[in-house]
Design an enzyme around this catalytic site. Structure first.
Site, short mmCIF file in Angstrom:
data_model
loop_
_atom_site.label_atom_id
_atom_site.label_comp_id
_atom_site.label_asym_id
_atom_site.label_seq_id
_atom_site.Cartn_x
_atom_site.Cartn_y
_atom_site.Cartn_z
N TYR A 1 -8.56 5.46 5.23
CA TYR A 1 -9.43 4.57 6.01
C TYR A 1 -8.63 3.78 7.03
CZ TYR A 1 -7.82 1.13 2.55
OH TYR A 1 -7.05 0.34 1.74
N HIS B 1 -5.23 6.38 -1.39
CA HIS B 1 -4.49 5.79 -2.51
C HIS B 1 -5.45 5.23 -3.54
CE1 HIS B 1 -5.24 2.47 0.31
NE2 HIS B 1 -5.39 1.74 -0.77
N HIS C 1 -5.48 2.03 -6.33
CA HIS C 1 -4.79 0.82 -6.79
C HIS C 1 -4.76 0.79 -8.31
CE1 HIS C 1 -5.02 -1.37 -2.86
NE2 HIS C 1 -6.10 -0.62 -2.70
#
Lengths: 232, 195
Positions: free
Chosen positions: A142, A155, A157
């Site tokens: 993004y 990714h 988190h």
């Protein structure tokens, strides 16, 4: 077993002031951190395991009426200490964007669709071998406002506790071969190439479920090693 | 491949996963209220505002606290220490709101021993996260009405002119302490520890 937490291990972490990641400029300390001894207050820590997790929290594709859009994936691996021993019964928290690269957070205004069947949050605990497993959707890349045409590599988190307050870790797991790696100031704030490689999961063909989901493997290594190491 | 997994920022969007507090369709694993019905000790609130190097409030920080119970015992004791006999867990988590405000309801921790057996002043350890912070920061909350601050071995390692940043000020309201956090500042930058 008594664990110790050598300071040298911390060298892999990004510097607080990493100006290429613009938000660090006003949010990182200007004064040096003060070196103090570890006391019982740091050597203990919150221990959360199964009681913090509800059934199904580890499957992000089944939290709503329908199935989320996107590529279904399994993310699994182990949580280890610095001696590569498993960290059992420890909480692993996860949050991520949806397949379009959009977070449900109110501040995220990226013009990509939200998915009514995807929240993007999960929790799991490790078993006695330090093993955890999530089922989720592969997040999309993004854009963000750090610099012109800035995009975050895809990714997930993660937040982990481990054995003490000193082993606390919040990190991001990346996917192999992402073309955005060279341009991401957050990823590259970790200066050592081997350490950066430890934030990238590996494709795990063996644990792929045929006709259903691809699998990625990711091990976490948390601070802490045996005070009286074995002889090699 | 050896070495620990590097830290990365918690980013701007952690709230729905880590501190949903009924604003998002996700359960809270933790809260900013640590008080259990059987917790022994003085009930207190610690609250404050988090500001950046320009003095602007930080609305996307997360603060975690870890502390002993009212009698100076951690729920996960090191070998040889007594376990608490209450349900008090000693861990709390709070995200800052749009005004940079956070708060914890807890009990005032009892004193715990330091590494050399000498007692430490009552304190709470803090793990601080935010967008724009790549590796979390550790600090401590002490209390302005504790005379033992003067002999605390950790405070003694902090330059005198900076110690005030670690001491929560007792408010006019009963049981309320103010502890503002300044990850970057001039004279009032919070002391963080290299541990």
């Amino acid at each position: 077993m008594t664990l110790v937490y050598p300071k040298e291990s911390m060298i892999v972490h990004p510097a607080h002031l990493s100006p290429e990641y613009r938000s660090t400029v006003k949010r990182s300390p200007k004064k040096p951190l003060i070196i103090v001894k570890h006391t019982m207050s740091e050597l203990t820590g919150p221990v959360y395991g199964n009681e913090a997790v509800n059934a199904g929290d580890e499957d992000l594709t089944k939290q709503h009426k329908g199935e989320p859009i996107g590529e279904r994936i399994i993310v699994h691996g182990r949580v280890l200490d610095e001696d590569m021993r498993p960290v059992p019964n420890t909480l692993v928290e996860l949050w991520q964007a949806n397949a379009c690269g959009r977070y449900i957070h109110v501040v995220d205004q990226h013009p990509a669709p939200l998915d009514p069947n995807f929240t993007g949050a999960g929790r799991a605990t490790t078993d006695k071998d330090g093993y955890y497993r999530f089922v989720t959707i592969k997040p999309g890349a993004y854009p963000w406002g750090n610099h012109p045409n800035a995009w975050r590599p895809a990714h997930i988190h993660f937040s982990l506790f481990g054995h003490s307050f000193l082993s606390r870790l919040v990190t991001q797991m990346y996917f192999p071969g992402d073309p955005l790696f060279p341009y991401d100031p957050i990823f590259n704030a970790v200066k050592d190439a081997n350490a950066r490689a430890r934030m990238i999961c590996s494709f795990d063909l063996e644990h792929t479920i045929p006709d259903w989901a691809l699998c990625y493997k990711f091990d976490f290594v948390l601070r802490g090693r045996n005070a009286t190491p074995m002889e090699h | 491949m050896s070495g620990i997994t590097p830290s990365q920022t918690v980013g701007p969007y952690f709230a729905y996963g880590l501190t949903p507090t009924k604003r998002y369709d996700w359960s809270d694993a933790f809260s900013n209220n640590l008080i259990t019905p059987d917790a022994v000790g003085e009930k207190i609130r610690v609250e404050g505002i988090v500001r950046d190097g320009d003095g602007a409030v930080i609305p996307d920080a997360m603060i975690e606290i870890w502390q002993a119970d009212g009698q100076g015992r951690y729920i996960t004791p090191v070998a040889g220490e007594a376990k608490p006999n209450t349900a008090f867990r000693g861990f709390g988590r709070c995200g800052t709101d749009q005004d940079g405000y956070y708060s914890f309801d807890t009990v005032k921790p009892g004193a715990v021993a330091g590494p050399d057996g000498k007692m430490q002043a009552p304190h709470i350890v803090v793990c601080y996260f935010s967008r724009g912070l790549l590796t979390h920061l550790f600090t401590r909350i002490y209390f302005s009405d504790e005379a033992s601050n003067a002999t605390d071995p950790t405070l003694a390692q902090v330059p005198e002119e900076r110690r005030f940043t670690l001491i929560a000020k007792k408010d006019n309201r009963p049981g309320v302490y103010t502890f503002n956090i300044r990850p970057q500042g001039d004279d009032d930058e919070t002391v963080f520890f290299d541990i």
